[in-house]
Scaffold this motif. Sequence first.
Motif, PDB file in Angstrom:
ATOM      1  N   GLU A 148       0.838  -1.186   0.000  1.00 48.11           N
ATOM      2  CA  GLU A 148       0.000   0.000   0.000  1.00 48.11           C
ATOM      3  C   GLU A 148       0.876   1.239   0.000  1.00 48.11           C
ATOM      4  O   GLU A 148       1.998   1.226   0.505  1.00 48.11           O
ATOM      5  CB  GLU A 148      -0.919   0.005   1.223  1.00 48.11           C
TER       6      GLU A 148
ATOM      7  N   ASN B 278      -4.026   5.191   7.061  1.00 48.57           N
ATOM      8  CA  ASN B 278      -4.349   4.904   5.656  1.00 48.57           C
ATOM      9  C   ASN B 278      -4.400   3.424   5.331  1.00 48.57           C
ATOM     10  O   ASN B 278      -4.594   3.055   4.168  1.00 48.57           O
ATOM     11  CB  ASN B 278      -3.339   5.593   4.739  1.00 48.57           C
TER      12      ASN B 278
ATOM     13  N   LEU C  34       1.649   3.864   1.741  1.00 47.37           N
ATOM     14  CA  LEU C  34       1.515   4.399   3.092  1.00 47.37           C
ATOM     15  C   LEU C  34       2.673   5.306   3.474  1.00 47.37           C
ATOM     16  O   LEU C  34       2.715   5.828   4.580  1.00 47.37           O
ATOM     17  CB  LEU C  34       1.443   3.247   4.117  1.00 47.37           C
TER      18      LEU C  34
ATOM     19  N   LYS D 298      -5.773  -0.251   4.759  1.00 45.14           N
ATOM     20  CA  LYS D 298      -7.079  -0.803   4.400  1.00 45.14           C
ATOM     21  C   LYS D 298      -7.670  -1.593   5.566  1.00 45.14           C
ATOM     22  O   LYS D 298      -8.863  -1.517   5.847  1.00 45.14           O
ATOM     23  CB  LYS D 298      -6.939  -1.689   3.167  1.00 45.14           C
TER      24      LYS D 298
END
Length: 284
Positions: A12, A22, A14, A24
Amino acid sequence: MSDTATIEKGKEDLGRPGLEANMKTKPETIKSSYKGSDKLRGKVALITGGDSGIGRAIAVHYAREGANVAIAYLNENEDADTTKKMVEKEGTKCLTVAGDLRNHNLCNELVEKVIDAYGRIDILVNNAATQYTQEDFSEIPLEQLKKTFDTNIVAMIYLTQQVYPHLREGARIINTTSITSYRGNKVLVDYSSTKGAITSFTRALSSQLAEKNILVNGVAPGPIWTPLIPATMDDIEDFGEDTPLGRCGQPSEVAPAYVFLASEDSSYMTGQVLHINGGEIIGS
């Protein structure tokens, strides 16, 4: 979240070392079943990397046990603010200090701010770390090598030196090492090396400080779901599934070990490492 919930796995965006806000699938910080019993009432804990993941979980568990905390973090202000609110919800205080621990002046200022705010430090948790995956160790850039060692072990030793004059008899130093200290990781050669150094630092320092009754121990987590994982690793679809328990762990499952090492329950223990790793048998 429940540890049986499905985790969305995949790299991700991030940032580094990762922003929990942030993610998921958010890590579980503390279980609703965890009941504090004033094990750390009146204590002051300084926790590096305390904004998210394991560090956040330690801060909240310590608060539920009655401790005031200070958290040091790099630049994840949103995560730090959330941790501060979670700590204060438990009825204790939380000081937040941002900055790069590789900056020795920052380390000095950090300790000064904690002493100014609370007047003492009883527990130092050296938890901040970074990692970079590299398939071929010969291609690890020198800049990366220096950053990993400076962040993970050099800053840890230097900060501990600055905190040490403020520690009283019975104080605790708790270092976050890793399962990679014991069995390595083929794509984390430099990171694994720093974690091996942390284990050795823990053992050596414990011997020196034992006569002062300052206890030095460590925790070696296995695969734990924190922002660092989706932020820094590409192939994590099966993250933690190779453990005997068949899944990765949650910060909520690691933090109680730090409570134990900070409390009187561990008064006859120093130079040791607790292995919270989903059941993998690790030699000491």
